[in-house]
Design a protein around this motif. Structure first.
Motif, PDB file in Angstrom:
ATOM      1  N   GLY A  32       0.875  -1.222   0.113  1.00 34.56           N
ATOM      2  CA  GLY A  32       0.030  -0.220  -0.119  1.00 34.56           C
ATOM      3  C   GLY A  32       0.763   1.282  -0.001  1.00 34.56           C
ATOM      4  N   VAL A  35       2.424   1.970  -3.660  1.00 34.23           N
ATOM      5  CA  VAL A  35       1.308   2.254  -4.434  1.00 34.23           C
ATOM      6  C   VAL A  35       1.223   3.780  -4.299  1.00 34.23           C
ATOM      7  CG1 VAL A  35      -1.083   2.117  -5.083  1.00 34.23           C
ATOM      8  CG2 VAL A  35       0.060   0.087  -4.760  1.00 34.23           C
ATOM      9  N   LEU A 267      -7.298   1.988  -6.405  1.00 33.69           N
ATOM     10  CA  LEU A 267      -6.045   1.854  -5.806  1.00 33.69           C
ATOM     11  C   LEU A 267      -5.612   2.707  -4.819  1.00 33.69           C
ATOM     12  CD1 LEU A 267      -3.665   1.451  -9.193  1.00 33.69           C
ATOM     13  CD2 LEU A 267      -4.287  -0.026  -7.529  1.00 33.69           C
ATOM     14  N   SER A 271      -4.943   1.216  -1.100  1.00 25.50           N
ATOM     15  CA  SER A 271      -3.818   1.133  -0.423  1.00 25.50           C
ATOM     16  C   SER A 271      -3.645   2.094   0.651  1.00 25.50           C
ATOM     17  CB  SER A 271      -2.853   2.057  -1.752  1.00 25.50           C
ATOM     18  OG  SER A 271      -3.145   3.245  -1.938  1.00 25.50           O
ATOM     19  N   THR A 272      -4.470   3.228   0.814  1.00 24.44           N
ATOM     20  CA  THR A 272      -4.560   4.044   1.956  1.00 24.44           C
ATOM     21  C   THR A 272      -5.145   3.198   3.163  1.00 24.44           C
ATOM     22  OG1 THR A 272      -6.335   4.932   1.151  1.00 24.44           O
ATOM     23  CG2 THR A 272      -4.677   6.206   0.904  1.00 24.44           C
ATOM     24  N   LEU A 275      -2.243   0.621   4.225  1.00 24.78           N
ATOM     25  CA  LEU A 275      -1.142   1.323   4.911  1.00 24.78           C
ATOM     26  C   LEU A 275      -1.644   1.838   6.294  1.00 24.78           C
ATOM     27  CD1 LEU A 275       1.545   2.673   4.752  1.00 24.78           C
ATOM     28  CD2 LEU A 275       0.443   4.707   3.796  1.00 24.78           C
TER      29      LEU A 275
END
Length: 288
Positions: A32, A35, A267, A271-272, A275
């Motif tokens: 993540g 990205v 995405l 990804s957030t 993360l």
């Protein structure tokens, strides 16, 4: 224990080092983060990656090909260029709105936890703000003020800070009973000094997570408002690409005009989320 043995023992690892070591062991969190870094690099290097999509050409609604990797829209503009330049606008609006929301939410959350006489009033303000119908109000305000990047940033930030304030207040309430806060009061430390030196560092981990998640929600809000035609008309964003596809009627007939900006939004959001979850697990001693 002898002096030699004590000297040979490695120094205790700092909390930050333990968090980083635990985070690196989470492949989803690392993916993540990579990205997000890639999206940020695309936004920064947009002029080097693609020409700014403007005007029109004869290559109308051409599917993905060697000349146009992501196809073209109803005016023959390159979708790859739209997605690349839209990355810059979407992330810029999302990050700016997130920063404003974080500043306001942190200030209110810390004030509510530190100044007990303000806790009730600020708590009512946060609860009232969270109970509002956010999307209709965003649409109404953006429509009344007029579409622009500044309008998007202010409107999104205005409705994003309450969640930050609630989380920060909750974390600050766990910091306030600590002995170092009482010691700082005993030695005559000012409220500003205590908040800056002790309270803010205590809520910093929560703020880091809030920055990531608030940016993600802000990008989604920007995409939604732009899709409804309330985005900045002078700049490309992922929502603007979808809006143009809907207006031209190619939303269902030319799949590439909607798929690729939607994938970009997906995405960023995924990804957030990965993360922030990985970071929360890494900094929690129970889940390391």
């Amino acid at each position: 224990m002898s002096v030699e043995t004590a000297t040979a023992l490695p120094p205790s690892e700092s909390t930050a080092a333990q968090t980083w070591r635990a985070f690196r062991r989470n492949p989803l969190g690392v993916a993540g983060g990579l990205v997000l870094v890639a999206l940020a690099l695309v936004a920064i290097a947009a002029p080097l990656l693609a020409d700014y999509p403007s005007g029109s050409s004869d290559d109308v609604l051409v599917g993905p090909s060697a000349g146009h990797p992501l196809g073209t829209d109803d005016l023959g503009r390159d979708v790859f260029g739209q997605v690349v330049w839209g990355t810059r606008m979407s992330i810029a609006v999302g990050f700016a709105a997130s920063v404003l929301a974080i500043i306001a939410g942190t200030a209110i959350g810390v004030a509510a936890a530190y100044f007990k006489r303000l806790d009730t009033a600020l708590g009512v303000l946060v609860d009232l703000s969270l109970s509002l119908p956010v999307l209709p109000l965003m649409i109404l305000i953006a429509a009344l003020v007029g579409p622009s990047a500044t309008t998007l940033i202010i409107v999104i930030a205005a409705f994003s800070w309450p969640e930050v304030a609630r989380v920060v207040r909750s974390q600050a309430m766990t910091v306030m009973p600590q002995q170092f806060i009482a010691a700082a009061n005993v030695i005559g430390g000012s409220n500003t000094w205590i908040i800056r030196k002790h309270v803010l560092p205590g809520v910093a981990p929560v703020v880091v997570v809030s920055v990531v998640m608030t940016t993600s929600r802000a990008v989604l809000s920007e995409a939604g408002l732009s899709f409804l035609g309330l985005g900045d008309p002078d700049n490309w964003s992922w929502g603007t690409i979808l809006h143009n596809a809907q207006q031209s009627g190619s939303l269902t007939t030319a799949w590439w005009t909607t798929l690729f900006p939607s994938v970009a939004i997906l995405l960023l959001v995924v990804s957030t989320t990965l993360l922030s979850v990985a970071y929360n697990d890494a900094r929690n001693p129970k889940t390391r």
